[in-house]
Design an enzyme around this catalytic site. Structure first.
Site, mmCIF file in Angstrom:
data_model
loop_
_atom_site.group_PDB
_atom_site.id
_atom_site.type_symbol
_atom_site.label_atom_id
_atom_site.label_comp_id
_atom_site.label_asym_id
_atom_site.label_seq_id
_atom_site.Cartn_x
_atom_site.Cartn_y
_atom_site.Cartn_z
ATOM 1 N N MET A 156 -4.009 0.421 -14.444
ATOM 2 C CA MET A 156 -3.674 1.775 -14.037
ATOM 3 C C MET A 156 -4.546 2.797 -14.748
ATOM 4 O O MET A 156 -4.737 2.733 -15.953
ATOM 5 C CB MET A 156 -2.182 2.016 -14.323
ATOM 6 C CG MET A 156 -1.695 3.387 -13.934
ATOM 7 S SD MET A 156 -1.838 3.652 -12.142
ATOM 8 C CE MET A 156 -2.113 5.412 -12.114
ATOM 9 N N HIS A 169 -13.320 -0.371 -12.253
ATOM 10 C CA HIS A 169 -12.510 0.318 -11.243
ATOM 11 C C HIS A 169 -11.657 1.424 -11.889
ATOM 12 O O HIS A 169 -11.691 2.572 -11.444
ATOM 13 C CB HIS A 169 -11.622 -0.711 -10.528
ATOM 14 C CG HIS A 169 -10.705 -0.135 -9.501
ATOM 15 N ND1 HIS A 169 -10.998 -0.147 -8.157
ATOM 16 C CD2 HIS A 169 -9.495 0.476 -9.606
ATOM 17 C CE1 HIS A 169 -10.012 0.427 -7.489
ATOM 18 N NE2 HIS A 169 -9.081 0.815 -8.347
ATOM 19 N N GLU A 170 -10.935 1.068 -12.931
ATOM 20 C CA GLU A 170 -10.050 2.063 -13.554
ATOM 21 C C GLU A 170 -10.875 3.170 -14.202
ATOM 22 O O GLU A 170 -10.524 4.342 -14.135
ATOM 23 C CB GLU A 170 -9.119 1.415 -14.583
ATOM 24 C CG GLU A 170 -8.282 0.253 -14.051
ATOM 25 C CD GLU A 170 -7.537 0.542 -12.755
ATOM 26 O OE1 GLU A 170 -7.171 1.708 -12.505
ATOM 27 O OE2 GLU A 170 -7.330 -0.412 -11.968
ATOM 28 N N HIS A 229 -12.063 5.656 -11.660
ATOM 29 C CA HIS A 229 -11.001 6.563 -11.213
ATOM 30 C C HIS A 229 -11.004 7.876 -12.002
ATOM 31 O O HIS A 229 -10.434 8.858 -11.545
ATOM 32 C CB HIS A 229 -9.630 5.910 -11.391
ATOM 33 C CG HIS A 229 -9.128 5.152 -10.199
ATOM 34 N ND1 HIS A 229 -9.209 5.620 -8.915
ATOM 35 C CD2 HIS A 229 -8.482 3.950 -10.109
ATOM 36 C CE1 HIS A 229 -8.640 4.741 -8.084
ATOM 37 N NE2 HIS A 229 -8.203 3.716 -8.787
ATOM 38 N N GLU A 238 -8.485 5.090 -3.591
ATOM 39 C CA GLU A 238 -8.582 3.634 -3.754
ATOM 40 C C GLU A 238 -9.745 3.034 -2.954
ATOM 41 O O GLU A 238 -10.486 2.199 -3.472
ATOM 42 C CB GLU A 238 -7.256 2.959 -3.402
ATOM 43 C CG GLU A 238 -6.099 3.327 -4.348
ATOM 44 C CD GLU A 238 -6.386 3.043 -5.818
ATOM 45 O OE1 GLU A 238 -7.376 2.342 -6.129
ATOM 46 O OE2 GLU A 238 -5.618 3.547 -6.665
HETATM 47 ZN ZN ZN Z 1 -7.472 1.957 -7.978
#
Ligand code: ZN
Length: 873
Positions: free
Chosen positions: A279, A313-314, A317, A336
């Site tokens: 997350m 990926h995180e 973000h 996403e």
């Molecule tokens: Zn994501």
């Protein structure tokens, strides 16, 4: 929570209010928030059993209206409510706190007590392995405090945490620490501030006895950022790969997107109980430990790659998600889909781009295509939901990434980058929409992308029929293209879609590119493309690099595919030719037809023997399509026939190429070498082993046991065990036992032990899995463990679809039991039961029965209710 059966009660008693658990939320109903919250102060007195949370919100009326202040809650009871320091009337409307606020501005204070240890849903504040941590996306913040818990309300956070210092020596939240101190009774406190306004879903807090792996990164503008990965002390040696991945991701985002990190601190925390992968909370990413911890003895090469992918990926973000967030949850793919595209490009740059593309397409076909053709199909930007947690899907993530990739293909890298620059600049600090994203690309590039937007709104995988005619006399080749999209729930009539197809012609004789690659945009139901100056019979190389997420049906003979497998100049198309060749044999075999495996054996032999190809590509190319993917091609799915056909082909290849396979299996690489070549060597080694075992079970068992016993790394060890679990004999039993005994105190490796057995290709897998569910090491309360057994079993096509229906009953039992603890995880296990329409009547009826049993369970969660009722259709 209301009983789900009130939905039928409501039909007979129309005066009964609709159950709040079944309300459908619609995108068209979006309205800006009535109240904004520019600032929030949170004050936590932390403890595992009971934590007191005081919140002070500065609220501002948004626009000219007289609606009350509504603060979302989930299982919270207000202990006190003050407005500008005074007691005021308030009311609960369902789970929400509603207050009539007179003026346009006020300071609203609430106090609640929450119970982390009793929080088995792992949403909000919960306990995991002695520590406390949070998960707020999508709607978990309302389990911590009353708040307008929606992503378009952005606030500046100031957070005070107080706890027992011995049990919780480390206190972390978003942003930067500003003050700390000690209190009487062995307690301590810390106060942090996050300068960036953020939605509540990005809030995070961690308290525990954690140790950091520290490092630093200097950004392109010369600012030094302190990095830390926090884990239990014993796990510290397993954090280096995650740290290296983080630094690589930070440098990559500067280089490729011009995006720099913005706080002085970046923290990652690993927890063992986590619903998802990880997350992106601002400045404090929280990770499933499976995506942080690795060393070559306990983690496979796939695990290493996944860690790099998820860390990146995180991190990505921070811009695509945190600095620019989503206006509402229907826009989830805005962050996403784009961020998956970014992490895919990162991984492609770090290793072999061709192999990465093959892996991504394989998982798209395995997970997203079935979703898109089944009862849970939904657009990349959905129109409605009951429970947003059910929409963290392969369609939102992976098809969403394909959509962004198509825009990148159509615009080209430079214009795409100009578009993302404009997007980040224009919407920094805002909550944006998918339309905003496309608009920024259009404005920066001058290209009209309006036709492409149908990819956001129309569900279903387009099927493209392609056929080439060649006229040798005039030297022209004519490509006929035709597209259609099958109906999906709520969308009976489909429109044509713009489909970018990278296409070339390969000479049948010469093997050369006789018509060089061009980008064909198929945007009509039918289209014809002419190629002139074609001097020899052409072979069609289409959807190269998988330029569009579609199913291409090109009528190509085994001979043509064999030729393309050897000579296509696009590596993905070459892989695809091999897969198509195999697929033709597998579907024919499953229909009971005689098949000639020789062209495939020759093509696989050529691939294995090539000096130009790297071993990872070879492994991907010769792997046979999975049974679930073959099933997608059948009118009526017969799992036994599919299994038999695939086994026969595996045997034929194992026997036909035994010398080449034996050589590939003998090649080793040192366990600590994680170069692409070493990883590819290991991958090919285990793929070869699997074919060898298909050709000769006894020889395979012997070789597998030797590979298992001598392995100096988890990749070789797991690869060997994956072959052994499907065989008979003492090698299997001995290896399973040795593996468990050696790694029983490493939960991530025990997960593998369960997963391998749940994936075994054996007639008794259902029984084994039922037994494993009673094993002392099995627990439903840990999502990784539940997924390792139930999740892997449900994807084991042959075993799960056992004619007895026992597999379906097992999964339904698991779902019903898990739903009481963790609805999000239970609901994610439902989709395999929704495939019932595809099967013969007996299996079909049994699957339906199980879905009905789930829907009829009392006190079922909204999450599981939505998935099971929609699966029934
Ligand atoms: Zn994501």
């Amino acid at each position: 929570m209301a009983d789900v059966r009130t939905i039928t009660d409501a039909e007979t008693a129309p005066e009964a209010p609709p159950s709040p658990t079944h309300v459908t939320i619609r995108r068209e109903d979006y309205r800006p928030p009535d109240w904004l919250v520019p600032e929030i102060h949170l004050d936590f007195v932390l403890d595992t059993e009971s934590t007191r949370v005081r919140a002070r919100l500065s609220v501002e009326r948004n626009g000219d209206h007289d609606r009350p202040l509504r603060l979302a809650g989930d299982a919270l009871t207000p202990l006190s409510v003050l407005v500008d320091g005074a007691d005021v009337p308030w009311r609960m409307e369902g789970p929400d706190l509603v207050i009539d606020v007179a003026g346009d501005r006020a300071a609203v204070e609430t106090e609640v007590v929450i119970h982390p240890a009793a929080n088995t849903r792992l949403m909000g504040l919960y306990a995991s392995g002695g520590m406390l941590c949070t998960q707020c996306e999508a709607e978990g913040f309302r389990r911590i405090t009353f708040f307008p818990d929606r992503p378009d309300v952005l606030s500046r956070y100031r957070v005070r945490m107080e706890a027992d210092e011995a049990r919780f020596p480390i206190l972390l939240t978003n942003g930067n620490p500003v003050a700390s101190g000690r209190l009487d009774g062995g307690r301590h406190w810390a106060e942090w501030e996050d300068p960036f306004p953020k939605p509540s879903y990005l809030f995070a807090l961690v308290a525990g006895d954690l140790k950091p792996n520290r490092d630093s990164f200097t950004t392109m503008s010369g600012r030094k950022v302190d990095l830390a990965i926090w884990v239990r002390e014993a796990d510290l040696p397993k954090t280096d790969h995650a740290m290296e991945s983080l630094k690589a991701a930070m440098a990559w985002d500067e280089r490729v997107y011009g995006r720099e990190y913005d706080l002085d601190l970046f923290n990652i925390v690993a927890v063992s109980d986590f619903n998802m992968g990880a997350m992106e909370n601002k400045g404090l990413n929280i990770f499933n430990s499976a995506y942080v911890l690795a060393d070559s003895n306990t983690a496979t090469d796939v695990d290493f790659d996944n860690i790099a992918r998820v860390v990146a990926h995180e991190y990505f973000h921070n811009w695509s998600g945190d600095r620019v967030t989503c206006r509402d949850w229907f826009q989830l793919s805005l962050k996403e889909g784009f961020t998956v595209f970014r992490d895919q490009s990162f991984s492609a740059d770090m290793g072999s781009a061709a192999v990465k593309r093959i892996e991504d397409v394989r998982s798209l076909r395995m997970i997203q295509f079935p979703e898109d053709s089944g009862p849970l199909a939904h657009p990349v930007r959905p129109d409605s939901y009951m429970e947003i947690s059910n929409f963290y899907t392969a369609t939102i993530y992976n098809k969403g990434a394909e959509l962004i990739r198509m825009l990148h293909t159509v615009l080209g890298a430079e214009k795409f980058r100009a578009g993302t620059d404009l997007y980040f600049e224009r919407h920094d600090g805002e909550a944006a929409t998918c339309d905003d994203f496309v608009k920024a690309l259009e404005d920066a590039s001058g290209v009209d992308l309006s036709a492409f937007k149908i990819w956001y709104s129309q569900a279903g995988t387009p099927v493209v029929e392609a056929h080439v005619d060649y006229d040798a006399g005039s030297g022209t080749a004519t490509l006929e293209l035709e597209q259609r999209v099958a109906p999906t729930p709520g969308q009976p009539d489909k429109k044509p879609m713009p489909i970018p197809l990278r296409t070339a012609l390969i000479g049948e004789q010469s093997g050369a590119e006789i018509a060089s690659e061009q980008l064909i945009l198929l945007d009509e139901p039918r289209q014809t493309v002419r190629f002139d100056g074609v001097t020899e019979a052409p072979l069609l190389s289409i959807n190269r690099g998988f330029s569009a997420p579609v199913i291409v049906r090109a009528q190509r003979s085994p001979h043509a595919l064999e030729r393309l497998a050897q000579s296509d100049t696009d590596p993905f198309a070459r892989y695809e030719a091999m897969q198509e060749l195999a697929m033709g044999l597998l579907t024919a075999g499953a229909r009971g037809e005689e098949v000639d495996a020789e062209p495939l054996i020759r093509a696989a032999g050529n691939t294995l023997g090539s000096n130009a190809l790297d071993p990872a590509f070879k492994a991907e190319a010769i792997l046979l399509p999975q049974e679930a993917v073959i099933a997608e091609r059948m009118e009526v799915v017969d799992p036994d026939a599919i299994h038999r056909a695939r086994e026969q082909l595996r045997t034929a290849i194992g026997r036909g190429l035994s010398a080449e396979l034996t050589r590939a299996q003998a090649a080793t690489a040192p366990g600590t070498d994680h170069s692409p070549l070493a990883k590819g060597t290991r991958r090919l080694r285990s793929v070869a082993l699997n074919f060898i075992a298909g050709g000769d079970a006894a020889a395979g068992a012997h070789l597998a046991k030797a590979q298992f016993d001598t392995a100096d790394n988890m990749t070789d060890r797991q690869g060997a065990l994956a072959v052994l679990v499907s065989l008979e004999g003492t090698e299997r039993e001995d290896a399973l036992k040795a593996f468990f005994e050696r790694f029983s105190d490493d939960p991530l490796v025990v997960d593998k032990w369960f997963a391998l057995q749940a994936s075994a290709q054996r007639a008794d897998t259902v029984e084994q899995v039922e037994k494993l569910a009673r094993h002392p090491a099995f627990t439903m309360s840990n999502p990784n463990r539940l997924r390792s057994l139930a999740g892997n079993f449900s994807m084991n096509h042959w075993a799960f679809n056992d004619a007895s229906g026992r597999g379906y009953r097992f999964l339904a039992d698991m779902i019903i039991a898990a739903d009481k603890l963790n609805p999000q995880i239970a609901a994610r296990l439902v989709p395999p039961l929704g495939r019932w329409r595809r099967f013969e009547p007996v299996r079909s009826a049994t699957m339906r029965e199980q879905l009905e049993r789930i829907v009829g369970t009392s006190d079922l969660s909204r999450d599981t209710y939505e998935q099971a009722s929609k699966s029934l259709g």
